[in-house]
Design a protein around this motif. Structure first.
Motif, PDB file in Angstrom:
ATOM      1  N   GLU A 207       6.081   1.766   2.562  1.00  0.00           N
ATOM      2  CA  GLU A 207       5.782   1.057   1.321  1.00  0.00           C
ATOM      3  C   GLU A 207       5.100  -0.253   1.689  1.00  0.00           C
ATOM      4  O   GLU A 207       5.530  -0.932   2.623  1.00  0.00           O
ATOM      5  CB  GLU A 207       7.073   0.729   0.568  1.00  0.00           C
ATOM      6  N   VAL A 208       4.061  -0.595   0.969  1.00  0.00           N
ATOM      7  CA  VAL A 208       3.400  -1.882   1.185  1.00  0.00           C
ATOM      8  C   VAL A 208       3.394  -2.623  -0.145  1.00  0.00           C
ATOM      9  O   VAL A 208       2.995  -2.068  -1.176  1.00  0.00           O
ATOM     10  CB  VAL A 208       1.962  -1.678   1.721  1.00  0.00           C
ATOM     11  N   ALA A 209       3.874  -3.865  -0.108  1.00  0.00           N
ATOM     12  CA  ALA A 209       3.935  -4.660  -1.334  1.00  0.00           C
ATOM     13  C   ALA A 209       2.543  -5.155  -1.710  1.00  0.00           C
ATOM     14  O   ALA A 209       1.771  -5.582  -0.847  1.00  0.00           O
ATOM     15  CB  ALA A 209       4.878  -5.838  -1.126  1.00  0.00           C
ATOM     16  N   LEU A 210       2.228  -5.114  -2.994  1.00  0.00           N
ATOM     17  CA  LEU A 210       0.948  -5.661  -3.454  1.00  0.00           C
ATOM     18  C   LEU A 210       0.875  -7.150  -3.127  1.00  0.00           C
ATOM     19  O   LEU A 210      -0.191  -7.682  -2.843  1.00  0.00           O
ATOM     20  CB  LEU A 210       0.776  -5.428  -4.963  1.00  0.00           C
ATOM     21  N   ALA A 211       2.030  -7.814  -3.144  1.00  0.00           N
ATOM     22  CA  ALA A 211       2.064  -9.241  -2.806  1.00  0.00           C
ATOM     23  C   ALA A 211       1.574  -9.467  -1.375  1.00  0.00           C
ATOM     24  O   ALA A 211       0.898 -10.460  -1.100  1.00  0.00           O
ATOM     25  CB  ALA A 211       3.476  -9.793  -2.984  1.00  0.00           C
ATOM     26  N   ASP A 212       1.893  -8.555  -0.471  1.00  0.00           N
ATOM     27  CA  ASP A 212       1.418  -8.684   0.911  1.00  0.00           C
ATOM     28  C   ASP A 212      -0.091  -8.446   0.991  1.00  0.00           C
ATOM     29  O   ASP A 212      -0.799  -9.132   1.712  1.00  0.00           O
ATOM     30  CB  ASP A 212       2.155  -7.705   1.838  1.00  0.00           C
ATOM     31  N   LEU A 213      -0.573  -7.473   0.219  1.00  0.00           N
ATOM     32  CA  LEU A 213      -2.020  -7.228   0.211  1.00  0.00           C
ATOM     33  C   LEU A 213      -2.767  -8.433  -0.347  1.00  0.00           C
ATOM     34  O   LEU A 213      -3.871  -8.747   0.085  1.00  0.00           O
ATOM     35  CB  LEU A 213      -2.346  -5.965  -0.600  1.00  0.00           C
ATOM     36  N   GLU A 214      -2.137  -9.140  -1.278  1.00  0.00           N
ATOM     37  CA  GLU A 214      -2.790 -10.311  -1.883  1.00  0.00           C
ATOM     38  C   GLU A 214      -2.853 -11.510  -0.941  1.00  0.00           C
ATOM     39  O   GLU A 214      -3.440 -12.529  -1.297  1.00  0.00           O
ATOM     40  CB  GLU A 214      -2.104 -10.698  -3.196  1.00  0.00           C
ATOM     41  N   THR A 215      -2.269 -11.396   0.258  1.00  0.00           N
ATOM     42  CA  THR A 215      -2.459 -12.476   1.232  1.00  0.00           C
ATOM     43  C   THR A 215      -3.821 -12.330   1.919  1.00  0.00           C
ATOM     44  O   THR A 215      -4.281 -13.244   2.583  1.00  0.00           O
ATOM     45  CB  THR A 215      -1.356 -12.462   2.327  1.00  0.00           C
ATOM     46  N   LEU A 216      -4.475 -11.177   1.731  1.00  0.00           N
ATOM     47  CA  LEU A 216      -5.832 -10.972   2.269  1.00  0.00           C
ATOM     48  C   LEU A 216      -6.821 -11.675   1.326  1.00  0.00           C
ATOM     49  O   LEU A 216      -6.467 -12.018   0.205  1.00  0.00           O
ATOM     50  CB  LEU A 216      -6.120  -9.463   2.353  1.00  0.00           C
TER      51      LEU A 216
END
Ligand SMILES: Nc1nc2c(c(=O)[nH]1)N[C@H]1C(S)=C(S)[C@@H](COP(=O)(O)O)O[C@H]1N2
Ligand SMILES: [Mo]
Length: 171
Positions: free
Chosen positions: A53-62
């Protein structure tokens, strides 16, 4: 020293993202939300036998970019913000996958070939007008092709690949 290796890997990733974001003469509009509403939601990432699972919040650090588009007939032109699909895939380790399968939470699925994320700034949108995409806006994540900026994308082929309510990415 394991810590050093981690630093080298982290630095390389940052460098890779930087190069990816600026290597081609594309119309990229970066986006920096000022008072950002928190985002929730996860994507399921499947590859080989592994599921994570990957959090959208983590993707938003890109790096975040914005695209203005009217995706479907019934939707007005609006601004979407999100992460470049190529940056998402670099982060997930799928940059060199021949294609990915993107599945929505309604079981709709589309294959997206590598050519698409290498050629155009295709977005994994998480926001519209700064706010997290609601389910009503076909969020919390959706694939957006920049059809306004690239005439050649205004085609049913790319509309079919504009998966909304994205739940799963597999390759
Ligand atoms: N999750 C999900 N995404 C989807 C679909 C769908 O049914 N579910 N339909 C696809 C199709 S076939 C098209 S043409 C585009 C736009 O659909 P619309 O013009 O009917 O809104 O969204 C695509 N993305
Ligand atoms: Mo369609």
């Amino acid at each position: 020293m394991p810590f050093r290796l981690i630093h080298v890997v982290a630095f390389s990733c940052v460098l890779l993202f930087y190069m990816n974001s600026f290597s081609s003469a594309e119309q990229l509009h970066s986006f920096t939300p000022s008072d950002r509403l928190p985002i929730s939601g996860h994507l399921t990432i499947k590859t080989g036998n592994s599921v994570r699972e990957v959090a959208l919040a983590d993707l938003e650090t890109l790096p975040m970019h914005e695209v203005t588009a009217s995706i479907t007939v019934e939707e007005p032109i609006k601004t979407f913000e999100g992460i470049l699909l190529r940056d998402v895939l670099a982060y997930l380790g799928a940059l060199d996958a021949e294609e990915i399968t993107v599945r929505g939470n309604d079981a709709y699925a589309a294959s997206i070939p590598q050519k698409d994320w290498k050629t155009w700034p295709v977005l994994l949108a998480t926001r519209s007008e700064g706010k997290p995409l609601t389910l009503r806006q076909r969020g919390p994540a959706r694939v957006i092709y920049p059809m306004q900026d690239f005439e050649e994308l205004n085609h049913r082929r790319y509309r079919n690949r504009s998966v909304w309510m994205v739940q799963e990415i597999q390759w």
